[in-house]
Design a protein around this motif. Structure first.
Motif, short mmCIF file in Angstrom:
data_model
loop_
_atom_site.label_atom_id
_atom_site.label_comp_id
_atom_site.label_asym_id
_atom_site.label_seq_id
_atom_site.Cartn_x
_atom_site.Cartn_y
_atom_site.Cartn_z
N UNK A 55 -1.01 -51.65 -19.12
CA UNK A 55 -1.13 -52.41 -20.27
C UNK A 55 -0.65 -53.70 -20.56
N UNK A 67 -2.49 -57.42 -21.02
CA UNK A 67 -2.09 -58.06 -22.31
C UNK A 67 -1.86 -59.36 -21.64
N UNK A 76 -10.66 -44.42 -20.85
CA UNK A 76 -9.85 -43.32 -21.44
C UNK A 76 -10.19 -42.74 -22.59
N UNK A 77 -11.16 -43.28 -23.38
CA UNK A 77 -11.55 -43.11 -24.87
C UNK A 77 -12.41 -41.69 -24.59
N UNK A 122 -10.56 -38.66 -23.51
CA UNK A 122 -10.02 -38.10 -24.53
C UNK A 122 -10.84 -37.31 -25.45
N UNK A 162 -17.94 -41.78 -31.19
CA UNK A 162 -17.38 -41.76 -32.55
C UNK A 162 -15.98 -42.25 -32.72
N UNK A 163 -15.42 -42.38 -31.74
CA UNK A 163 -14.10 -43.17 -31.54
C UNK A 163 -13.94 -44.55 -32.07
N UNK A 210 -12.66 -46.70 -34.46
CA UNK A 210 -11.14 -46.83 -34.73
C UNK A 210 -10.48 -48.02 -33.92
N UNK A 211 -11.10 -48.32 -33.04
CA UNK A 211 -10.84 -49.59 -32.40
C UNK A 211 -10.43 -50.94 -32.95
N UNK A 268 -7.05 -51.25 -34.22
CA UNK A 268 -6.06 -51.09 -32.93
C UNK A 268 -5.46 -52.27 -32.30
N UNK A 269 -5.20 -52.27 -31.04
CA UNK A 269 -4.61 -53.22 -30.33
C UNK A 269 -5.42 -54.44 -30.54
#
Lengths: 130, 130
Positions: free
Chosen positions: B17, B21, B82-83, B86, B97-98, B101-102, B105-106
């Motif tokens: 991560x 970044x 990862x999404x 999960x 569907x996720x 949400x992004x 997010x970050x």
DNA sequence: ATCGCTGCGCTACAACTGTAGCATCTTCTT
DNA sequence: AAGAAGATGCTACAGTTGTAGCGCAGCGAT
């Protein structure tokens, strides 16, 4: 120490899921559902199961000379912890935002969804209570 | 073999991560951001970093006698994997569907979000392509 | 009472992970 | 050029996970 479900390995999580689905199963029964998929020997399933017991993630109960394994963490609590972890660590969003997705997911009862929601609301990690 | 990001440990993910970044950092720079949080010795950060290189998750590049580490997996691709994992493994829902949400997010760029979306759409796991 | 099937508990071992020290090599400074 | 300061690469070691075999015990059939 109610074992942090986040520290279960993939293999263990898979077993946890079948236990959640069925409530309580013998090693053989667990094996019947995860063994083939993972290509495990029965003894492997047993070992993993046994380690989960030691970790406190699963309870063992003797029933007529056979061991039955029961999840020591209710599904709602487990999912809540997993969701919180993923949401915060990976997505970096508030865990509560994920709740709506559960509705479409695994066969969670209204009950469970509400419970997960409750656990994820009120941004807190600690032990809950009524 | 573009290392499956799902097989990175938590420690490794944390490093990944910070690399995502910052793009490329020296071991010390990485250490400055994860060491304190994890209470690591500098050598620990180095070791983890080095193992990630061996796994192929991170690239190493020499710059004036110092090693710089670069993520070998673009953030969008990593997050998508990862999404997907999960969503399917834990939530048991369709990964796409996720995506919504992004947005919250970050600090993902529009670009990246679209990319993640693209990768998650069209229910496929394999290597993509235009 | 005995035989066999199945389950149990123990043991094993390699790979991976967490965690870090150390001897040595580089680079910058004077 | 020499020394200080920091980086590198190697080695280490315990704990966890993946994966499984084996001998012994209990239960049901003969």
């Amino acid at each position: 120490m109610t074992t942090d479900i986040r520290e279960l390995s993939r293999s263990e999580m898979e077993i946890m899921k079948v236990l959640w689905r069925h409530g309580r199963l013998s090693a053989r029964e667990v094996h019947e559902r995860v063994g083939p998929r993972r290509n495990w020997a029965l003894s492997t399933t047993r070992t993993v199961l046994e380690r989960m017991v030691q970790k406190g993630a699963v309870l063992r109960e003797r029933f007529h000379g056979v061991n039955l394994y029961i999840p020591a963490i209710p599904r709602a609590a487990g999912l809540a912890a997993l969701v919180r972890d993923f949401a915060e660590r990976v997505l970096e969003i508030d865990a509560a935002a994920v709740v709506p997705l559960l509705t479409r997911g695994a066969e969670l009862s209204e009950e469970e969804i509400r419970e997960v929601e409750r656990l994820l609301a009120r941004d807190g990690g600690g032990s809950d209570d009524a």
